[in-house]
Design an enzyme around this catalytic site. Structure first.
Site, PDB file in Angstrom:
ATOM      1  N   ASP A 105       0.857  -1.181   0.000  1.00 18.40           N
ATOM      2  CA  ASP A 105       0.000   0.000   0.000  1.00 18.40           C
ATOM      3  C   ASP A 105       0.901   1.241   0.000  1.00 18.40           C
ATOM      4  O   ASP A 105       2.054   1.177   0.446  1.00 18.40           O
ATOM      5  CB  ASP A 105      -0.884  -0.027   1.245  1.00 18.40           C
ATOM      6  CG  ASP A 105      -1.675   1.255   1.426  1.00 18.40           C
ATOM      7  OD1 ASP A 105      -2.330   1.682   0.457  1.00 18.40           O
ATOM      8  OD2 ASP A 105      -1.602   1.831   2.521  1.00 18.40           O
ATOM      9  N   ASP A 123      -1.815  -0.852   6.114  1.00 18.88           N
ATOM     10  CA  ASP A 123      -2.042  -0.387   7.490  1.00 18.88           C
ATOM     11  C   ASP A 123      -3.429   0.166   7.723  1.00 18.88           C
ATOM     12  O   ASP A 123      -3.793   0.462   8.855  1.00 18.88           O
ATOM     13  CB  ASP A 123      -1.015   0.695   7.853  1.00 18.88           C
ATOM     14  CG  ASP A 123      -1.356   2.036   7.215  1.00 18.88           C
ATOM     15  OD1 ASP A 123      -1.778   2.041   6.035  1.00 18.88           O
ATOM     16  OD2 ASP A 123      -1.203   3.066   7.884  1.00 18.88           O
ATOM     17  N   ASP A 176      -7.258  -1.584   3.501  1.00 17.23           N
ATOM     18  CA  ASP A 176      -6.351  -2.670   3.132  1.00 17.23           C
ATOM     19  C   ASP A 176      -6.808  -4.015   3.686  1.00 17.23           C
ATOM     20  O   ASP A 176      -6.266  -5.056   3.300  1.00 17.23           O
ATOM     21  CB  ASP A 176      -4.937  -2.389   3.654  1.00 17.23           C
ATOM     22  CG  ASP A 176      -4.349  -1.118   3.068  1.00 17.23           C
ATOM     23  OD1 ASP A 176      -4.550  -0.881   1.864  1.00 17.23           O
ATOM     24  OD2 ASP A 176      -3.698  -0.367   3.818  1.00 17.23           O
TER      25      ASP A 176
END
Length: 697
Positions: A384, A573, A577
């Site tokens: 990410d 995080d 996600d």
């Protein structure tokens, strides 16, 4: 051998999580085989109930203090084996000097001392209808005595009990990382009350209590600083060796060591259920959940015990057929020992426990043995962007006012209307504004921007899709190409300028990507940001494969497709996600600032935020997989080689026992190697501490 196959039944010490009385106990379904209580402290191991089925413990003595493994020369668990060995040596000495009666007495005592460690447990299991390696050894010892080979029976009992005791110490050593974590919680803590400061046990701390943590003291539970400024040593929790400066409003984790000033901290978790105790719980659960290699060992070991019994019975029956029952009964007893799956049962658990315990020491919490094994297969890492590759702290990095407008005015107008917004970009603009101005009639257009009246001017602030940048379009495109999110500011219908906000790349992101590529691992960026910004950040990080403008569902689909073709880890995080973390081969959550949903969905969580832990953890897992594979191959090879040697009388009972138990000790020692800190993580720790980094030439 494993305790599931041959150890005693009664629990002598509680599990580590029970000692701290966690409010979230391990679910029964998560534990494959409850500890059966060897002389050393144990947690549920990956061997499960392969040989004998789960034991039921009464859970007594939950409040016992964590035990410290004594030196081997003071370990009472080794005493029966030591006594057995001494009496056995004395017995053989008398036998060699042709004094048969004293020799028989001493060898009998040696047999009893050694058999004491495994025969009672084997018989109790047999009564409950469960077979185990201990039963094989018991039958072999009894048969040897009936045939008049008391010395060989005593040798078997001595070596088997010694190997079991060494296994217990190995498993205990593998869990020392968990004891070290629990030792980070102080016994008592000073709290502020209306009647004055009081000293109370750390376990009695409750949420919202105000803790007073002096210089050099440990923080008893998670909390937020409400008064004071200091530096915290979090190395034992996150693996980061550089102290972290904290002040009012900053979060602190249980187990951190305060620096030179006193802090007042408001507890955000109970003393019995904080981030540190939860880490211990997760690692204990990891020991219980099986990986691919553990299941392979189980599938082999589970039917092997009854097969060995049947094979030995057939060998003995063959002796009656050919007319030499004494010889073939003796060989049947040797076959019992030669084919017992002791080394196979312990091959995986000691490796997994050692490796997961070691990982927890440098801030990597692995939730299951299966996840740990999968971690060693990863060939692609999807990352990410926001909060993972970047700091998740947007800041204003460029201001381009229109002609006749100053930068200060542009920022002040934008900050005035953004002052009531909760958008992350609003916080960055407000922080960059030189002075505060009040806006009235503020109206927010969700997903586009915000409008308000400032000093008689109608100010609109929004993205370049909502507000046309006009002649400033080339500048906006240039800013976007540099990884900035472009905010357009309009005053009375005219573009007053552009503000560039960027979430800066973490300092270690590019190095992390280089380390992954050096290991032959591909990297992919998955982000919901626009394509220009995403590519600029990816370029700076060294990532070429970029998937931008990804919704949570899109991320999950992308990771699912990647995982179908090759083992893929997802690193994230945020809440967005969570679906991708759950569907990946291995989900890795950045635990320092990650959302609860992300951490819950992941298989691995980092207590720190240094991305270089990722390649270090992957290298650690790959090495442990190689050790597990070697252990399984060695354990199977011992059975394959010893069986025909025992069947055709090449090796007698004493020789087979010696080879078998030496092989098991080798398997145990090899598994313990997985607990060594990986070289990549040692270099990381040295580099972050500013120490010279030593590399092998």
């Amino acid at each position: 051998m494993s305790e599931e196959c041959c150890g005693p039944d009664e629990p002598r010490t509680p599990s580590i999580a029970r000692r701290v009385e966690l409010s979230r106990p391990v679910a029964a379904g998560d534990v494959c085989c409850a500890p059966t209580g060897s002389p050393a402290t144990r947690v549920a191991s990956d061997t499960g109930d392969a040989c004998c089925g789960p034991d039921v413990t009464d859970g007594a003595d939950h409040e016992a203090a964590p035990e410290v493994r004594p030196p081997w020369w003071r370990d009472v668990a080794l005493l029966p084996s030591v006594l057995s060995g001494l009496f056995l040596l004395a017995g053989y000495t008398f036998e060699w000097t042709e004094l048969p009666l004293p020799a028989l007495v001493l060898q009998s005592v040696a047999l009893v001392a050694g058999a004491y460690t495994f025969v009672p447990g084997a018989l109790r299991r047999l009564i409950r209808g469960r077979l185990g390696v201990g039963l094989l050894m018991t039958i072999a010892a009894i048969g040897a005595v009936l045939l008049g080979h008391v010395g060989e029976a005593a040798t078997l009992a001595f070596l088997f009990s010694l190997a079991e005791a060494l296994e217990d110490r190995a498993m205990d050593r593998a869990k020392e990382g968990l004891r070290a974590l629990l030792s980070l919680i102080p016994d008592t803590v000073r709290v502020s009350r209306l009647s004055g400061d009081q000293i109370i046990p750390a376990a009695e701390v409750r949420e919202l209590d105000i803790l007073i943590v002096g210089a050099g003291e440990r923080v008893a539970t998670d909390g937020v600083v409400v008064d004071g400024r200091s530096d915290l040593d979090t190395s034992a929790i996150t693996g980061e060796s550089i102290p972290v400066d904290v002040g009012p409003g900053d979060e602190v984790a249980a187990g951190s060591v305060n620096g030179s000033a006193t802090l007042r901290i408001e507890a955000t978790a109970d003393g019995r259920d904080n981030s540190l105790t939860q880490i211990v719980t997760l690692v204990e659960q990891a020991h219980a959940r099986k990986g691919e290699r553990a299941r392979l060992a189980d599938r082999i070991a589970r039917p092997l015990v009854p097969v060995v019994l049947i094979a030995a019975a057939l060998v003995a029956l063959f002796g009656f057929v050919v007319g030499d029952p004494g010889l073939w009964i003796e060989r049947a007893l040797v076959v019992l020992v030669a084919a017992s799956p002791c080394a196979l049962a312990i091959a995986v658990p000691v490796t997994v426990i050692s490796a997961i315990g070691a990982a927890s020491k440098f801030g990597v919490v692995i939730k299951s043995g299966e996840a740990f094994e999968q971690l060693g297969t990863i060939r692609t890492v999807a990352l990410d962007k926001t909060g993972t590759l970047t700091r998740n702290e947007p800041t204003v990095v460029d201001v381009r006012p229109a002609s006749g407008v100053s930068s200060d005015d542009l920022l002040a107008w934008a900050a005035a209307v953004e002052s009531s917004s909760t958008h992350p970009l609003a916080a960055a603009i407000i922080a960059a504004a030189p002075a505060s101005t009040t806006a009235t009639g503020v109206v927010e257009a969700a997903g586009d921007g915000i409008t308000g009246l400032v000093d008689g001017r109608v100010i609109r602030v929004g993205n370049d899709r909502w507000l046309n940048a006009g002649q400033h379009r080339p500048a906006a495109e240039s800013m976007a190409a540099m990884g900035m999110t472009v905010v357009v500011v309009e005053a009375d219908g005219r573009v007053a300028g552009l503000i560039g906000v960027r979430d800066e790349l973490r300092s270690e992101s590019a190095e992390t990507v280089r380390m992954l590529h050096a290991q032959g691992i591909e990297t992919i960026m998955l982000t919901g940001d626009n394509n220009s910004t995403a590519r600029a950040i990816a370029r700076a990080a060294g990532i070429t494969d970029v998937r931008a403008q990804q919704l949570p569902a899109d991320k999950a689909l992308a990771v699912e497709a990647l995982s179908a073709s090759r083992p893929t880890a997802m690193v994230g995080d945020g809440i967005n996600d969570a679906p991708a973390l759950a569907i990946a081969t291995v989900g890795i959550a950045m635990g320092a600032k990650g959302s609860a949903a992300a951490i819950e969905s992941a298989d691995v969580a980092f207590t720190g935020h240094d991305l270089r832990l990722i390649p270090g953890a992957l290298a650690h897992a790959r090495r442990a997989r190689r050790i597990m594979t070697a252990n399984i191959v060695l354990a199977l090879a011992i059975i394959v080689v010893l069986f025909p040697l025992a069947l055709f009388g090449v090796l007698g009972l004493a020789g087979v026992v010696l080879v078998h138990e030496v092989a098991e000790v080798i398997v145990i020692l090899n598994g313990i190697r997985a607990g060594r800190r990986p070289a990549a993580l040692r270099r990381l720790a040295a580099a972050s501490a500013g120490q010279p980094v030593l590399t092998r030439v």
